[in-house]
Design an enzyme around this catalytic site. Structure first.
Site, PDB file in Angstrom:
ATOM      1  N   LYS A 135      42.722 127.361  53.177  1.00 47.53           N
ATOM      2  CA  LYS A 135      42.391 126.082  52.541  1.00 47.53           C
ATOM      3  C   LYS A 135      43.554 125.141  52.822  1.00 47.53           C
ATOM      4  CE  LYS A 135      40.677 124.073  48.290  1.00 47.53           C
ATOM      5  NZ  LYS A 135      41.572 122.935  48.111  1.00 47.53           N
ATOM      6  N   LYS A 309      33.045 131.375  52.601  1.00 49.71           N
ATOM      7  CA  LYS A 309      31.745 130.716  52.741  1.00 49.71           C
ATOM      8  C   LYS A 309      30.711 131.729  53.226  1.00 49.71           C
ATOM      9  CE  LYS A 309      34.111 126.522  54.146  1.00 49.71           C
ATOM     10  NZ  LYS A 309      34.499 125.642  55.239  1.00 49.71           N
ATOM     11  N   CYS A 428      51.641 105.682  17.003  1.00 48.27           N
ATOM     12  CA  CYS A 428      51.363 104.248  17.140  1.00 48.27           C
ATOM     13  C   CYS A 428      51.966 103.501  15.954  1.00 48.27           C
ATOM     14  CB  CYS A 428      49.867 103.984  17.241  1.00 48.27           C
ATOM     15  SG  CYS A 428      48.991 104.171  15.683  1.00 48.27           S
TER      16      CYS A 428
HETATM   17  S1  IVH Z   1      34.834 123.439  52.679  1.00 45.08           S
HETATM   18  C1  IVH Z   1      31.321 121.547  49.856  1.00 45.08           C
HETATM   19  N1  IVH Z   1      36.929 124.400  53.878  1.00 45.08           N
HETATM   20  O1  IVH Z   1      39.163 121.534  49.759  1.00 45.08           O
HETATM   21  C2  IVH Z   1      32.782 121.511  50.069  1.00 45.08           C
HETATM   22  N2  IVH Z   1      37.277 122.686  52.278  1.00 45.08           N
HETATM   23  O2  IVH Z   1      38.018 121.682  46.951  1.00 45.08           O
HETATM   24  C3  IVH Z   1      33.115 122.076  51.398  1.00 45.08           C
HETATM   25  N3  IVH Z   1      39.584 121.989  52.029  1.00 45.08           N
HETATM   26  O3  IVH Z   1      37.425 118.520  49.581  1.00 45.08           O
HETATM   27  C4  IVH Z   1      34.556 122.122  51.631  1.00 45.08           C
HETATM   28  N4  IVH Z   1      40.426 123.363  53.522  1.00 45.08           N
HETATM   29  O4  IVH Z   1      39.329 118.683  51.238  1.00 45.08           O
HETATM   30  C5  IVH Z   1      36.477 123.523  52.966  1.00 45.08           C
HETATM   31  N5  IVH Z   1      38.697 125.321  55.050  1.00 45.08           N
HETATM   32  C6  IVH Z   1      38.239 124.452  54.164  1.00 45.08           C
HETATM   33  C7  IVH Z   1      39.098 123.584  53.476  1.00 45.08           C
HETATM   34  C8  IVH Z   1      38.567 122.708  52.532  1.00 45.08           C
HETATM   35  C9  IVH Z   1      40.693 122.409  52.656  1.00 45.08           C
HETATM   36  C10 IVH Z   1      39.539 120.977  50.985  1.00 45.08           C
HETATM   37  C11 IVH Z   1      38.565 119.849  51.231  1.00 45.08           C
HETATM   38  C12 IVH Z   1      37.652 119.815  50.032  1.00 45.08           C
HETATM   39  C13 IVH Z   1      38.440 120.594  49.038  1.00 45.08           C
HETATM   40  C14 IVH Z   1      37.453 121.281  48.123  1.00 45.08           C
END
Ligand code: IVH
Length: 706
Positions: A135, A309, A428
């Site tokens: 991530k 996923k 306050c």
């Molecule tokens: S999949 C439906 N894959 O994490 C959402 N997100 O909390 C699909 N992100 O807004 C997102 N690395 O900015 C996906 N390998 C990755 C990711 C990733 C970073 C971020 C992305 C998203 C946030 C979600």
């Protein structure tokens, strides 16, 4: 503006321009418009009227239309121009950009996998392939390609609407201008994360410092700051990178698995994360997590967890979404980062509902790359549990976007002298008494509240802050700082005042106050005007009624359709109307807590007056009608008993897609009860009321199969 000489291309009609003149004219226009943009955006001092500026852009567009081959790389048409409000134009995402639910430990991941198996009704030995990948701690982007050509780029924004950063994304080397390979879908939105490597971040900060410019706190901020530059040439000079991991709108899916799609993205010209792995199930993904955790420090870029996923896209489709996150994916976060520091003071903050939150003021310390100076202590009991005193050395933890927290007191460091006494009056100026909330069981709860309610200035400002927040009215140029200032000046005490500001400005003369100029005042008023027209669900959410969060507001908006019928129902509730209560209770995800909160809110004359003044100022759009062309559209359906063909969640998700209203209990208004095996009281009630009862197969036939 430069003086126009009679023979310069500037005075020639577009139709009469020669190619050489056109080239010179485009160059002049690009430079001139860029100069105006700089004055407008950076100096807040436009040199020409909006009409003159628009004239220049129109002329540029007309010359480009006649000489498309001469369009310059730095053409103003490739950059965004003067927006009436905010810095970038807003773009609505064709497919919303959602976020991920979080897992904080193996147990949560186990639940995630089990939930998916249950939802899909998989046999115990059926394979469930899962793609695991890091991530990335950057910011997400959506890139739109039409016939393979990059046409626009947008930030996530609130998920529904982001910022148009097309000119900026064109400068990022990892982002192809054209998709490669065969079978490129006609419409293809590629999604992924923009980030900056540690080495590039440190070098950039060193350069900034040398030039006397502000430095960035961490690579994420630095990537965000670099991308969101009005002058795209600055973005071009910043070492931004991009990993593709997903897609939004796409006219045809080139592959039928997540892993296949990632490979396809790579073939189309994108960088994909090299650690991405196709795993066979729970044990595999957990092993992946530990491997990545070990490699984390050496990767050279920030990651804050791994993402899992479901591989099969048809299963992703069936699993669908809950609220703002997909059911088919989850983020497994790394443990929070920690550091030790000293508590210099404890301050009390008063929230929208009057809750008092103690906040520890810390000697600044870096936790995971971010300087932390405040940490929440939650409530009086938490202070007692930690045994924390002012002057103590404490362990501070930061996890993702969560507010930093105090984990424990370091006992063998010198301790603070005096125990902390939680205040008995609101900080306050009214000094109203503080009361501990009662739990449903009549016991003392953990939350202390100011009893001042509508008189408490803190509660008023917090209400206003909530009202203008991103998911509520989302008014550009009206954030916490401005609300505090306007409130102090006495210009703003309740939401309706926002919409009368402009009319009162002859008196207020906002442009004469520090930090404001003609342009920013004009921008603010125009942002406010734009919001006079508001969606019902945002409006309900913005009222800040307790227990009415975004999802609840959406359910209420969908259930009632218009402000009028929702408002009527709320007023009836306050009169103890049982039928209205039952009707509301029948809405999905709405129960006694929400209904009581609505009755309490609208039961208060002060709130009714605030709402009445506000509705006089705004136009509330009816909720978007769910699909009307299906056999079950508009019908109220209750699912009961154990279903065989699909799980309860899946059945509800499908019904929702088809425009049916899903209710939790059976009433006279129920159209169908879909009863599985062992259906009990709901089935009996349906029979008693003469509601149509369907078997699963009958429901499927009616709903048109899956
Ligand atoms: S999949 C439906 N894959 O994490 C959402 N997100 O909390 C699909 N992100 O807004 C997102 N690395 O900015 C996906 N390998 C990755 C990711 C990733 C970073 C971020 C992305 C998203 C946030 C979600």
């Amino acid at each position: 503006m430069p003086v126009k000489s009679a023979d310069s291309a500037a005075s020639v009609d577009v139709d009469a321009l020669t190619s050489a003149q056109a080239r010179a004219e485009l160059k002049r226009l690009a430079a001139e418009i860029a100069a105006h943009d700089r004055r407008y955006y950076q100096d807040d001092a436009p040199a020409v009227s909006d009409a003159e500026y628009d004239g220049l852009r129109r002329r540029n567009a007309a010359v480009e239309a006649r000489f498309p081959d001469l369009v310059r790389k730095d053409s103003p048409s490739r950059r965004i121009g003067a927006m009436p409000a905010g810095r970038f134009a807003k773009v609505r995402h064709a497919v919303p950009m959602l976020s991920l639910a979080n897992a904080f430990g193996d147990e949560d991941v186990n639940d995630f996998v089990a939930r998916i198996r249950r939802f899909l009704k998989l046999e115990a030995d059926a394979e469930l392939a899962i793609v695991a990948e890091p991530k990335i701690d950057g910011l997400s982007l959506s890139l739109r390609y039409i016939d393979g050509e990059l046409v626009s780029g947008a930030t996530r924004g609130d998920g529904a609407e982001g910022e148009d950063v097309t000119a900026n994304v064109r400068t990022v080397k990892d982002i192809p201008q054209r998709l490669s390979g065969a079978h490129v879908p006609a419409v293809c939105e590629v999604r992924g994360e923009v980030y900056m490597s540690h080495a590039d971040f440190l070098a950039l900060n060193a350069r900034q410092e040398k030039a006397g410019k502000p430095t960035f706190a961490n690579p994420r901020n630095s990537a965000a700051g670099s991308l969101r530059q009005i002058d795209a040439t600055i973005t071009a000079s910043r070492p931004l990178r991009f990993f593709a991991y997903g897609w939004g709108e796409i006219s045809a899916l080139p592959r039928d698995t997540q892993s296949g799609m990632v490979k396809w993205l790579h073939g189309a010209g994108f960088a994909i994360n090299p650690l991405t792995r196709l795993c066979a199930g729970l044990d595999d993904v957990l092993a992946f997590y530990r491997e990545v955790e070990e490699k984390r420090a050496k990767l050279g870029y920030d990651i804050d967890g791994v993402v899992y996923k479901v591989d099969r896209l048809d299963w992703q489709e069936r699993l669908g979404f809950v609220s703002r996150s997909p059911r088919w994916a989850i983020a497994h976060k790394f443990a929070a980062e920690r550091a030790t520091t000293v508590i210099n003071a404890i301050e009390i903050q008063v929230g929208r509902t009057g809750a008092l939150t103690p906040v520890a003021k810390l000697a600044p310390v870096t936790v995971g790359g971010v300087v932390v100076q405040n940490a929440t202590l939650h409530n009086e009991d938490e202070i007692a549990r930690l045994g924390v005193r002012i002057g103590d050395t404490v362990v501070v933890q930061r996890a993702g976007d969560v507010i930093p927290q105090i984990v424990s007191v370091v006992e063998d460091k010198p301790r603070g002298k005096h125990a902390y006494h939680f205040p008995r009056t609101c900080p306050c100026y009214l000094r109203t008494p503080v009361v501990r909330e009662q739990t449903a069981a009549g016991e003392e709860g953990a939350i202390s509240r100011c009893s001042g309610e509508f008189a408490c200035p803190f509660q008023k400002t917090e209400h206003l802050n909530h009202f203008v927040s991103r998911r509520a009215f989302d008014i550009d140029g009206l954030g916490e700082k401005q609300i505090a200032f306007f409130f102090e000046q006495g210009w703003l005490t309740e939401p309706a005042d926002i919409f009368t500001l402009k009319a009162r400005n002859a008196e207020i003369r906002l442009e004469q106050h520090e930090g404001y100029g003609e342009t920013s005042v004009r921008n603010l008023f125009s942002a406010i005007e734009q919001r006079r027209d508001i969606e019902l669900e945002r409006f309900i959410y913005a009222l800040g009624i307790r227990h009415v969060g975004e999802t609840t507001a959406r359910m209420l908006a969908r259930g009632y359709g218009s402000w009028r019928s929702f408002h009527d129902a709320c007023l009836k509730l306050t009169q103890g109307d049982d039928e209205t209560r039952a009707e509301m209770d029948a809405l999905d995800q709405i129960g006694d807590t929400v209904i009581d909160a609505l009755a309490a809110y609208f039961g208060e004359a002060h709130n009714r007056r605030i709402v009445e003044r506000l509705t006089g100022e705004v136009r509330i759009r009816d909720a978007e009608a769910p699909p009307a062309d299906t056999a079950v559209a508009g019908k109220t359906v209750v699912f009961t008993g154990s279903l065989e063909k699909f799980t309860r969640d899946e059945a509800k998700a499908q019904a929702d897609r088809l425009g049916a209203k899903i209710a939790g209990s059976v009433s006279k208004k129920t159209d169908y009860v879909v009863a599985g095996a062992n259906a009990g009281s709901k089935l009996a009630k349906a029979r008693e009321l003469g509601v149509t009862v369907l078997t699963e197969d009958e429901w499927l036939a009616l709903a048109g199969g899956r």
